[in-house]
Design a protein around this motif. Sequence first.
Motif, PDB file in Angstrom:
ATOM      1  N   SER A 156       0.829  -1.215  -0.104  1.00 53.68           N
ATOM      2  CA  SER A 156       0.087   0.087   0.063  1.00 53.68           C
ATOM      3  C   SER A 156       0.898   1.259   0.000  1.00 53.68           C
ATOM      4  O   SER A 156       0.531   2.415  -0.553  1.00 53.68           O
TER       5      SER A 156
ATOM      6  N   HIS B 146       2.213   1.796  -3.515  1.00 54.12           N
ATOM      7  CA  HIS B 146       1.052   2.076  -4.326  1.00 54.12           C
ATOM      8  C   HIS B 146       0.824   3.653  -4.070  1.00 54.12           C
ATOM      9  O   HIS B 146       0.703   4.300  -5.052  1.00 54.12           O
ATOM     10  N   LYS B 147       0.902   4.282  -2.799  1.00 58.92           N
ATOM     11  CA  LYS B 147       0.839   5.435  -2.555  1.00 58.92           C
ATOM     12  C   LYS B 147       1.946   6.373  -3.409  1.00 58.92           C
ATOM     13  O   LYS B 147       1.545   7.375  -3.786  1.00 58.92           O
TER      14      LYS B 147
END
Length: 68
Positions: A14, A17-18
């Motif tokens: 995550s 992806h950020k």
Amino acid sequence: MKLYRFLSGPDDSSFCHKVTAALNKGWHLFGSPTYAYDKQTKSMRCGQAVVKDVEGHDYGPDTKLSDW
């Protein structure tokens, strides 16, 4: 205007992806990433500063950085 953000999150996909989403919106990596242990959650956390130049706009304290 020149914008600065510090992205942080858990050491998992995550966070990647950020950062990838920010890069695809025109942000650029600034400095080295950080990596630290969070005693409260007993997990590793990542951080990365990003910057972006935006022409034709003025910065103000109400500027929502995530909109850029």
